[in-house]
Design a protein around this motif. Structure first.
Motif, PDB file in Angstrom:
ATOM      1  N   ALA A  92     -36.151 -34.591 -39.969  1.00  0.00           N
ATOM      2  CA  ALA A  92     -36.891 -35.296 -39.077  1.00  0.00           C
ATOM      3  C   ALA A  92     -38.155 -36.015 -40.007  1.00  0.00           C
ATOM      4  N   GLY A  93     -38.491 -35.115 -40.628  1.00  0.00           N
ATOM      5  CA  GLY A  93     -39.783 -35.743 -41.840  1.00  0.00           C
ATOM      6  C   GLY A  93     -39.292 -36.956 -42.409  1.00  0.00           C
ATOM      7  N   LEU A  94     -38.158 -36.657 -43.149  1.00  0.00           N
ATOM      8  CA  LEU A  94     -37.664 -37.868 -44.019  1.00  0.00           C
ATOM      9  C   LEU A  94     -37.231 -39.159 -43.214  1.00  0.00           C
ATOM     10  N   ASP A  95     -36.866 -39.009 -41.861  1.00  0.00           N
ATOM     11  CA  ASP A  95     -36.708 -40.121 -41.119  1.00  0.00           C
ATOM     12  C   ASP A  95     -37.798 -40.854 -40.878  1.00  0.00           C
ATOM     13  N   HIS A  96     -39.127 -40.352 -40.738  1.00  0.00           N
ATOM     14  CA  HIS A  96     -40.202 -40.932 -40.531  1.00  0.00           C
ATOM     15  C   HIS A  96     -41.216 -41.122 -41.452  1.00  0.00           C
ATOM     16  N   ALA A  97     -40.775 -40.830 -42.827  1.00  0.00           N
ATOM     17  CA  ALA A  97     -41.755 -40.812 -43.923  1.00  0.00           C
ATOM     18  C   ALA A  97     -41.603 -42.226 -44.262  1.00  0.00           C
TER      19      ALA A  97
END
Length: 334
Positions: A92-97
């Protein structure tokens, strides 16, 4: 040609770093980690943001994150609707970084922020992935060391990727690697294996893990075993071949034992022991065939279960709330 959506960074003159940190019940660790990150990142010539992913915490983690976000907009958060697991929270974090590079780390202070400049130095040299290798085990119990070594040995032996002992999710990845990860929608992703599988130019850096600042590790023995099976079955069908070899091995053992069973039963030879009626069928059938079938069916069941879950096309995570604004996308060709 396949096109994917990728974030546009063309409007920025200064390179940006995104730090992604999954968090589960880390209310006491987060302020200390943010302070440590600021000491390192504020000295650099890059823009940055820190994205915490609250993976369904039951304590005051989200309250701490909202307070930090109000004080500093560079400290952002994603709150998931429930606990989806460390790997899905990291995804989730990688998708929004939106950084030109993304640094992944844990929120328990065991991954030293002081290693970030070394990551960036290798990235500026041209490496697309800079990963860490833990070399010091002084603060880790013998059981943790043994299970960790066993995990890497099993993954390397039974899967089609090779992972160096001590590697984990503390790494830097370039923007193009992060964009490639956007294409993955696997159920129960094994990200450290996926990133290794992607290729690109990779470089490892050794480090000594710090002591966890507060709280206890969220990885119990059962979770570590599940994680090991998840990693192995995500990248290989070798366990299925192993089941076949195991079947042949047990069949061979049965073939060797059968003459002894028949001879002792029909002759009643006391020198080698007398087999009472029913002993042969119970021992040979239950212990050999029964156990063998359970092992093989369990291995097959794991793969079938993965197919079943993947066929549902459910999302890896659901976001309840976030401080991150809607990112802008460009079309990028691969």
């Amino acid at each position: 040609m396949r096109h994917i959506a990728a974030r546009s960074n063309s409007h920025r003159s200064t390179k940006k770093i995104s730090v992604v940190i999954p968090a589960f019940n880390e209310q006491e660790n987060i302020p200390v980690l943010v302070q440590a990150l600021r000491k390192v990142l504020d000295k650099l010539t890059y823009d940055y943001n820190v994205i915490f992913v609250d993976d369904g915490s039951k304590d005051g983690t989200i309250s701490v994150l909202r307070t930090l976000n109000n004080l500093d907009g560079r400290i952002e958060y994603i709150k998931l609707s429930r606990n989806f697991g460390h790997q899905n929270a990291l995804k989730a974090g990688l998708d929004h970084a939106d950084g030109d590079c993304v640094i992944c780390m844990d929120g328990d202070m065991q991954h030293p922020p002081e290693l970030i400049p070394a990551f960036l130095s290798k990235w500026e040299e041209g490496f697309d992935i800079v990963y860490s290798r833990r070399i010091s085990t002084e603060n880790i119990s013998w059981f943790k060391r043994a299970t960790s070594n066993m995990f890497y040995a099993l993954v390397n032996r039974l899967s089609e990727i090779h992972m160096e002992p001590g590697t984990a999710d503390f790494r830097l990845i370039d923007r193009k690697v992060a964009d490639a990860l956007l294409q993955f929608n696997e159920i129960d992703p094994f990200l450290r294996g996926i990133i290794k599988w992607l290729g690109f130019s990779q470089h490892g850096i050794n480090y000594s893990a710090d002591i966890r600042y507060s709280g206890k590790s969220k990885y119990s023995l059962s979770r570590m075993i599940k994680f090991a099976f998840q990693g192995i079955t995500s990248f290989s069908i070798r366990p299925l071949y192993f089941a076949v070899y195991l079947g042949f091995a047990f069949s061979a053992i049965t073939g060797v034992c059968l003459p002894y069973v028949l001879y002792s039963y029909y002759t009643g030879n006391t020198n080698i022991g007398y087999a009472s009626a029913g002993w042969a069928s119970i021992l040979m059938s239950i212990f050999f065939l029964g156990g063998l079938q359970l092992i093989i069916m369990g291995i097959i069941g794991i793969y079938v279960g993965k197919i079943f879950l993947q066929s549902k096309l459910r999302p890896n995570y659901i976001i309840q709330s976030t401080s991150i604004k809607q990112p802008q996308y460009d079309l990028v060709e691969f």
